[in-house]
Design a protein around this motif. Sequence first.
Motif, PDB file in Angstrom:
ATOM      1  N   ASN A  31       0.816  -1.216   0.000  1.00 50.61           N
ATOM      2  CA  ASN A  31       0.000   0.000   0.000  1.00 50.61           C
ATOM      3  C   ASN A  31       0.852   1.269   0.000  1.00 50.61           C
ATOM      4  N   GLY A  32       1.966   1.213  -0.726  1.00 49.42           N
ATOM      5  CA  GLY A  32       2.826   2.384  -0.832  1.00 49.42           C
ATOM      6  C   GLY A  32       3.707   2.612   0.374  1.00 49.42           C
ATOM      7  N   GLU A  33       3.684   1.684   1.311  1.00 45.07           N
ATOM      8  CA  GLU A  33       4.494   1.836   2.518  1.00 45.07           C
ATOM      9  C   GLU A  33       5.657   0.853   2.481  1.00 45.07           C
ATOM     10  N   ILE A  34       6.811   1.324   2.871  1.00 48.99           N
ATOM     11  CA  ILE A  34       8.000   0.480   2.923  1.00 48.99           C
ATOM     12  C   ILE A  34       8.120  -0.059   4.345  1.00 48.99           C
ATOM     13  N   GLU A  35       7.719  -1.299   4.506  1.00 50.94           N
ATOM     14  CA  GLU A  35       7.716  -1.887   5.840  1.00 50.94           C
ATOM     15  C   GLU A  35       9.131  -1.993   6.406  1.00 50.94           C
ATOM     16  N   GLY A  36       9.321  -1.496   7.599  1.00 45.87           N
ATOM     17  CA  GLY A  36      10.627  -1.555   8.258  1.00 45.87           C
ATOM     18  C   GLY A  36      11.491  -0.330   8.022  1.00 45.87           C
ATOM     19  N   LEU A  37      11.130   0.490   7.028  1.00 44.29           N
ATOM     20  CA  LEU A  37      11.888   1.718   6.752  1.00 44.29           C
ATOM     21  C   LEU A  37      11.219   2.881   7.474  1.00 44.29           C
ATOM     22  N   ASN A  38      11.947   3.459   8.450  1.00 46.78           N
ATOM     23  CA  ASN A  38      11.369   4.538   9.238  1.00 46.78           C
ATOM     24  C   ASN A  38      12.423   5.610   9.536  1.00 46.78           C
ATOM     25  N   GLU A  39      12.042   6.571  10.346  1.00 42.38           N
ATOM     26  CA  GLU A  39      12.921   7.713  10.610  1.00 42.38           C
ATOM     27  C   GLU A  39      14.112   7.381  11.497  1.00 42.38           C
ATOM     28  N   SER A  40      14.210   6.147  11.986  1.00 38.63           N
ATOM     29  CA  SER A  40      15.388   5.766  12.780  1.00 38.63           C
ATOM     30  C   SER A  40      16.647   5.692  11.911  1.00 38.63           C
ATOM     31  N   ASN A  51      12.242  -1.148  -8.440  1.00 41.42           N
ATOM     32  CA  ASN A  51      11.325  -2.275  -8.724  1.00 41.42           C
ATOM     33  C   ASN A  51      10.718  -2.883  -7.456  1.00 41.42           C
ATOM     34  N   VAL A  52      10.113  -1.997  -6.648  1.00 47.06           N
ATOM     35  CA  VAL A  52       9.428  -2.481  -5.439  1.00 47.06           C
ATOM     36  C   VAL A  52       7.911  -2.236  -5.532  1.00 47.06           C
ATOM     37  N   GLU A  53       7.420  -1.893  -6.757  1.00 47.37           N
ATOM     38  CA  GLU A  53       5.997  -1.613  -7.002  1.00 47.37           C
ATOM     39  C   GLU A  53       5.492  -0.453  -6.144  1.00 47.37           C
ATOM     40  N   LEU A  54       6.322   0.538  -6.010  1.00 51.82           N
ATOM     41  CA  LEU A  54       5.961   1.720  -5.218  1.00 51.82           C
ATOM     42  C   LEU A  54       5.098   2.648  -6.069  1.00 51.82           C
ATOM     43  N   THR A  55       3.932   3.028  -5.539  1.00 50.30           N
ATOM     44  CA  THR A  55       3.003   3.882  -6.270  1.00 50.30           C
ATOM     45  C   THR A  55       3.019   5.339  -5.791  1.00 50.30           C
ATOM     46  N   LEU A  57       5.003   8.325  -2.810  1.00 52.35           N
ATOM     47  CA  LEU A  57       6.058   8.660  -1.854  1.00 52.35           C
ATOM     48  C   LEU A  57       5.497   9.278  -0.580  1.00 52.35           C
ATOM     49  N   ALA A  58       4.192   9.212  -0.418  1.00 51.88           N
ATOM     50  CA  ALA A  58       3.532   9.873   0.709  1.00 51.88           C
ATOM     51  C   ALA A  58       3.996   9.312   2.049  1.00 51.88           C
ATOM     52  N   ARG A  59       4.321   8.030   2.112  1.00 53.24           N
ATOM     53  CA  ARG A  59       4.709   7.419   3.383  1.00 53.24           C
ATOM     54  C   ARG A  59       6.225   7.281   3.550  1.00 53.24           C
ATOM     55  N   LEU A  60       6.943   7.956   2.704  1.00 62.14           N
ATOM     56  CA  LEU A  60       8.406   7.942   2.830  1.00 62.14           C
ATOM     57  C   LEU A  60       8.799   8.659   4.127  1.00 62.14           C
ATOM     58  N   PRO A  61       9.621   8.072   4.965  1.00 58.23           N
ATOM     59  CA  PRO A  61      10.019   8.733   6.216  1.00 58.23           C
ATOM     60  C   PRO A  61      10.935   9.933   5.954  1.00 58.23           C
ATOM     61  N   THR A  62      11.026  10.798   6.923  1.00 59.02           N
ATOM     62  CA  THR A  62      11.927  11.949   6.805  1.00 59.02           C
ATOM     63  C   THR A  62      13.376  11.477   6.935  1.00 59.02           C
ATOM     64  N   LEU A  63      14.148  11.753   5.902  1.00 59.18           N
ATOM     65  CA  LEU A  63      15.564  11.350   5.856  1.00 59.18           C
ATOM     66  C   LEU A  63      16.374  12.590   5.462  1.00 59.18           C
ATOM     67  N   SER A  64      16.673  13.404   6.460  1.00 57.62           N
ATOM     68  CA  SER A  64      17.267  14.716   6.190  1.00 57.62           C
ATOM     69  C   SER A  64      18.675  14.665   5.600  1.00 57.62           C
ATOM     70  N   LYS A  65      19.402  13.559   5.813  1.00 61.20           N
ATOM     71  CA  LYS A  65      20.767  13.453   5.293  1.00 61.20           C
ATOM     72  C   LYS A  65      20.851  12.689   3.976  1.00 61.20           C
ATOM     73  N   ASN A  74       9.351   1.786 -10.905  1.00 64.11           N
ATOM     74  CA  ASN A  74       8.196   1.710 -10.011  1.00 64.11           C
ATOM     75  C   ASN A  74       6.953   2.219 -10.749  1.00 64.11           C
ATOM     76  N   ILE A  75       5.910   2.598  -9.998  1.00 63.19           N
ATOM     77  CA  ILE A  75       4.648   3.030 -10.621  1.00 63.19           C
ATOM     78  C   ILE A  75       4.292   4.442 -10.148  1.00 63.19           C
ATOM     79  N   ILE A  76       5.284   5.247  -9.899  1.00 60.17           N
ATOM     80  CA  ILE A  76       5.070   6.608  -9.388  1.00 60.17           C
ATOM     81  C   ILE A  76       4.631   7.511 -10.542  1.00 60.17           C
ATOM     82  N   SER A  77       3.539   8.238 -10.313  1.00 58.34           N
ATOM     83  CA  SER A  77       3.023   9.132 -11.364  1.00 58.34           C
ATOM     84  C   SER A  77       2.940  10.588 -10.901  1.00 58.34           C
TER      85      SER A  77
END
Length: 256
Positions: A31-40, A51-55, A57-65, A74-77
């Motif tokens: 559902n567009g979420e990368i399980e296990g990938l978080n702001e830690s 090629n992870v079938e990502l539709t 980027l709404a759930r992408l965690p904040t990665l300031s660096k 992917n399937i990003i439009s």
Amino acid sequence: MEMKKRITLELRNRAPEKVTELVLDNCRSSNGEIEGLNESFKELEFLSMANVELTSLARLPTLSKLRKLELSDNIISGGLEVLAEKCPNLTYLNLSGNKIKDLSTVEALQNLKNLKSLDLFNCEITNLEDYRESVFELLHQITYLDGFDQEDNEAPDSEEEEDEEGDEDDDEDEDEAGPPGEYEEDDDEDDGASDLGEGEEEEEEVGLSYLMKEEIQDEEDDDDYVEEKGDEEEAEGVQGEKRKRDPEDEGEEEDD
């Protein structure tokens, strides 16, 4: 589940907060979420999710660096505006093989002020007339589009670029400091040469004065010898004359 296993393998010997590079290619998102990938993953600088079938980027965690983001195949439009908020320091973004069709979608990347390289290869947008000119005009901050600059010069490989920078630094260090030991050897040679030169000059001066003294002494000795020889010859002459005169004198005395 595959994504979770992949991340577990990546983090087997490291804590998330110490990871700087993470590759999750060919896994599956949910559902567009990368399980296990978080702001830690706050130290993350390179992230690849090809090629992870990502539709979205709404759930992408904040990665300031984060500096490099691979999202190819992917399937990003759309929805690219979230990148400026969650990954403000991106310099490289690969969106090749996605469903990006028009310039308005790319326009959302204007807020990525540090973006230098953008890849849209195999996206429908590349079929637009004057595609390259339009994207470069829209995104003034980028230098390379699909691997080439505005003058069709190919972008250098990132690893080669880093190696070249390292070589330049080494060269500068060598130019400034010089190889260890060389200057010391040169100084020693110069000192040795100067010492030898001084010694030779001293020996030459002493030798000349000594020879001059010897020549003077020899000349005085020769003069003395000539004078002595002359005196002896003169004395012998006088004696010879006396011997010649004696008989005559004797004869005269007999005549008298």
